[in-house]
Design a protein around this motif. Structure first.
Motif, PDB file in Angstrom:
ATOM      1  N   GLY A   1       0.791  -1.216   0.000  1.00  7.44           N
ATOM      2  CA  GLY A   1       0.000   0.000   0.000  1.00  7.44           C
ATOM      3  C   GLY A   1       0.825   1.269   0.000  1.00  7.44           C
ATOM      4  N   THR A   2       2.137   1.159   0.119  1.00  2.33           N
ATOM      5  CA  THR A   2       2.995   2.331   0.071  1.00  2.33           C
ATOM      6  C   THR A   2       3.517   2.515  -1.349  1.00  2.33           C
ATOM      7  N   PRO A   3       3.965   3.711  -1.696  1.00  2.00           N
ATOM      8  CA  PRO A   3       4.507   3.903  -3.049  1.00  2.00           C
ATOM      9  C   PRO A   3       5.775   3.095  -3.305  1.00  2.00           C
ATOM     10  N   LEU A   4       6.456   2.663  -2.281  1.00  2.00           N
ATOM     11  CA  LEU A   4       7.695   1.901  -2.445  1.00  2.00           C
ATOM     12  C   LEU A   4       7.505   0.460  -1.983  1.00  2.00           C
ATOM     13  N   ALA A   5       6.436  -0.176  -2.423  1.00  2.00           N
ATOM     14  CA  ALA A   5       6.081  -1.506  -1.939  1.00  2.00           C
ATOM     15  C   ALA A   5       7.120  -2.566  -2.290  1.00  2.00           C
ATOM     16  N   LYS A   6       7.808  -2.430  -3.398  1.00  2.00           N
ATOM     17  CA  LYS A   6       8.846  -3.402  -3.749  1.00  2.00           C
ATOM     18  C   LYS A   6      10.228  -2.911  -3.337  1.00  2.00           C
ATOM     19  N   THR A   7      10.424  -1.612  -3.274  1.00  4.96           N
ATOM     20  CA  THR A   7      11.736  -1.071  -2.956  1.00  4.96           C
ATOM     21  C   THR A   7      12.081  -1.278  -1.484  1.00  4.96           C
ATOM     22  N   ILE A   8      11.103  -1.130  -0.592  1.00  7.20           N
ATOM     23  CA  ILE A   8      11.379  -1.276   0.835  1.00  7.20           C
ATOM     24  C   ILE A   8      11.863  -2.694   1.175  1.00  7.20           C
ATOM     25  N   PRO A   9      11.184  -3.771   0.734  1.00  8.93           N
ATOM     26  CA  PRO A   9      11.730  -5.099   1.022  1.00  8.93           C
ATOM     27  C   PRO A   9      13.085  -5.337   0.370  1.00  8.93           C
ATOM     28  N   THR A  10      13.301  -4.744  -0.806  1.00  5.95           N
ATOM     29  CA  THR A  10      14.595  -4.907  -1.474  1.00  5.95           C
ATOM     30  C   THR A  10      15.701  -4.252  -0.658  1.00  5.95           C
ATOM     31  N   LEU A  11      15.469  -3.041  -0.169  1.00 10.09           N
ATOM     32  CA  LEU A  11      16.470  -2.363   0.645  1.00 10.09           C
ATOM     33  C   LEU A  11      16.734  -3.121   1.944  1.00 10.09           C
ATOM     34  N   LEU A  12      15.673  -3.623   2.581  1.00  8.93           N
ATOM     35  CA  LEU A  12      15.852  -4.380   3.822  1.00  8.93           C
ATOM     36  C   LEU A  12      16.601  -5.685   3.578  1.00  8.93           C
ATOM     37  N   THR A  13      16.336  -6.327   2.458  1.00 11.09           N
ATOM     38  CA  THR A  13      17.033  -7.573   2.138  1.00 11.09           C
ATOM     39  C   THR A  13      18.506  -7.313   1.873  1.00 11.09           C
ATOM     40  N   ILE A  14      18.815  -6.248   1.148  1.00 13.15           N
ATOM     41  CA  ILE A  14      20.214  -5.925   0.882  1.00 13.15           C
ATOM     42  C   ILE A  14      20.935  -5.607   2.192  1.00 13.15           C
ATOM     43  N   ALA A  15      20.280  -4.867   3.069  1.00 11.68           N
ATOM     44  CA  ALA A  15      20.888  -4.569   4.368  1.00 11.68           C
ATOM     45  C   ALA A  15      21.106  -5.839   5.176  1.00 11.68           C
ATOM     46  N   LEU A  16      20.140  -6.760   5.135  1.00  8.69           N
ATOM     47  CA  LEU A  16      20.275  -8.026   5.854  1.00  8.69           C
ATOM     48  C   LEU A  16      21.438  -8.852   5.314  1.00  8.69           C
ATOM     49  N   VAL A  17      21.555  -8.908   3.995  1.00 11.79           N
ATOM     50  CA  VAL A  17      22.642  -9.682   3.387  1.00 11.79           C
ATOM     51  C   VAL A  17      23.995  -9.073   3.738  1.00 11.79           C
ATOM     52  N   TYR A  18      24.107  -7.747   3.716  1.00  5.43           N
ATOM     53  CA  TYR A  18      25.366  -7.116   4.076  1.00  5.43           C
ATOM     54  C   TYR A  18      25.697  -7.283   5.557  1.00  5.43           C
ATOM     55  N   GLU A  19      24.691  -7.449   6.405  1.00  7.22           N
ATOM     56  CA  GLU A  19      24.950  -7.687   7.823  1.00  7.22           C
ATOM     57  C   GLU A  19      25.419  -9.114   8.076  1.00  7.22           C
ATOM     58  N   ILE A  20      24.867 -10.062   7.337  1.00  7.43           N
ATOM     59  CA  ILE A  20      25.177 -11.468   7.583  1.00  7.43           C
ATOM     60  C   ILE A  20      26.489 -11.877   6.926  1.00  7.43           C
ATOM     61  N   PHE A  21      26.672 -11.491   5.672  1.00  8.14           N
ATOM     62  CA  PHE A  21      27.832 -11.931   4.907  1.00  8.14           C
ATOM     63  C   PHE A  21      28.793 -10.771   4.673  1.00  8.14           C
ATOM     64  N   PRO A  22      30.080 -11.023   4.745  1.00  7.92           N
ATOM     65  CA  PRO A  22      31.042  -9.976   4.384  1.00  7.92           C
ATOM     66  C   PRO A  22      31.141  -9.891   2.855  1.00  7.92           C
ATOM     67  N   LEU A  23      30.523  -8.879   2.296  1.00  9.39           N
ATOM     68  CA  LEU A  23      30.453  -8.762   0.835  1.00  9.39           C
ATOM     69  C   LEU A  23      31.343  -7.648   0.310  1.00  9.39           C
ATOM     70  N   ASP A  24      32.531  -7.513   0.872  1.00  8.70           N
ATOM     71  CA  ASP A  24      33.433  -6.471   0.407  1.00  8.70           C
ATOM     72  C   ASP A  24      33.928  -6.736  -1.010  1.00  8.70           C
ATOM     73  N   HIS A  25      33.966  -7.991  -1.405  1.00 10.00           N
ATOM     74  CA  HIS A  25      34.478  -8.331  -2.723  1.00 10.00           C
ATOM     75  C   HIS A  25      33.404  -8.251  -3.813  1.00 10.00           C
ATOM     76  N   VAL A  26      32.149  -7.988  -3.445  1.00 16.68           N
ATOM     77  CA  VAL A  26      31.056  -7.897  -4.408  1.00 16.68           C
ATOM     78  C   VAL A  26      30.959  -6.464  -4.901  1.00 16.68           C
ATOM     79  N   SER A  27      30.743  -6.318  -6.186  1.00 16.99           N
ATOM     80  CA  SER A  27      30.614  -4.991  -6.764  1.00 16.99           C
ATOM     81  C   SER A  27      29.381  -4.287  -6.218  1.00 16.99           C
ATOM     82  N   ALA A  28      29.488  -2.971  -6.056  1.00 22.17           N
ATOM     83  CA  ALA A  28      28.361  -2.182  -5.560  1.00 22.17           C
ATOM     84  C   ALA A  28      27.266  -2.060  -6.613  1.00 22.17           C
ATOM     85  N   LEU A  29      27.575  -2.410  -7.855  1.00 20.81           N
ATOM     86  CA  LEU A  29      26.575  -2.325  -8.912  1.00 20.81           C
ATOM     87  C   LEU A  29      25.481  -3.379  -8.751  1.00 20.81           C
TER      88      LEU A  29
END
Length: 135
Positions: free
Chosen positions: A56-84
């Motif tokens: 129901g929010t204008p960012l209905a798909k973006t919010i879960p995507t941002l939270l998932t990316i934050a979760l993945v960066y918290e769990i795994f050390p992704l320094d070697h992954v491109s920011a793209l």
């Protein structure tokens, strides 16, 4: 850990001779698979929760995507992954939200009314929906 033998130090207690079954390795493999299964289950529950909270929010798909990316960066050390990679996921989610709200608009499905888009236009029906045997 190691016990003395007549030729000096013996093999450590966790050492498995060639040709014998290493039960500790099998238990470790099982625990790793169980941990991966638990992590995937937690991720699915988190994704469902984030999608439910952002509906129901204008960012209905973006919010879960941002939270998932934050979760993945918290769990795994992704320094070697491109920011793209996360940036492209965010841009795809933003494009999906943009197209859903600005080009098509969400459907208003009030009880007793036909489905209408946000502009008040009736939603387009497909050929299958207009036929009585597909109702």
């Amino acid at each position: 850990m190691a016990t003395e033998s007549e030729f000096g130090h013996a093999a450590p207690s966790w050492f498995t001779a060639p040709g014998e079954t290493d039960f500790l390795a099998w238990v470790t493999v099982f625990l790793i698979i169980l941990a991966l299964f638990g992590l995937i289950t937690l991720y699915a529950a988190f994704d469902r929760w984030a999608e439910h909270k952002s509906s129901g929010t204008p960012l209905a798909k973006t919010i879960p995507t941002l939270l998932t990316i934050a979760l993945v960066y918290e769990i795994f050390p992704l320094d070697h992954v491109s920011a793209l990679l996360p940036l492209s996921a965010i841009l795809i989610a933003l494009a999906a939200d943009w197209s859903r709200f600005h080009l098509v608009g969400p459907l208003d499905t009030a009880p007793g009314h036909t489905a209408t888009q946000t502009g008040g236009r009736p939603a387009e029906r497909t050929d299958a929906e207009g036929e009585p045997e597909h109702a």
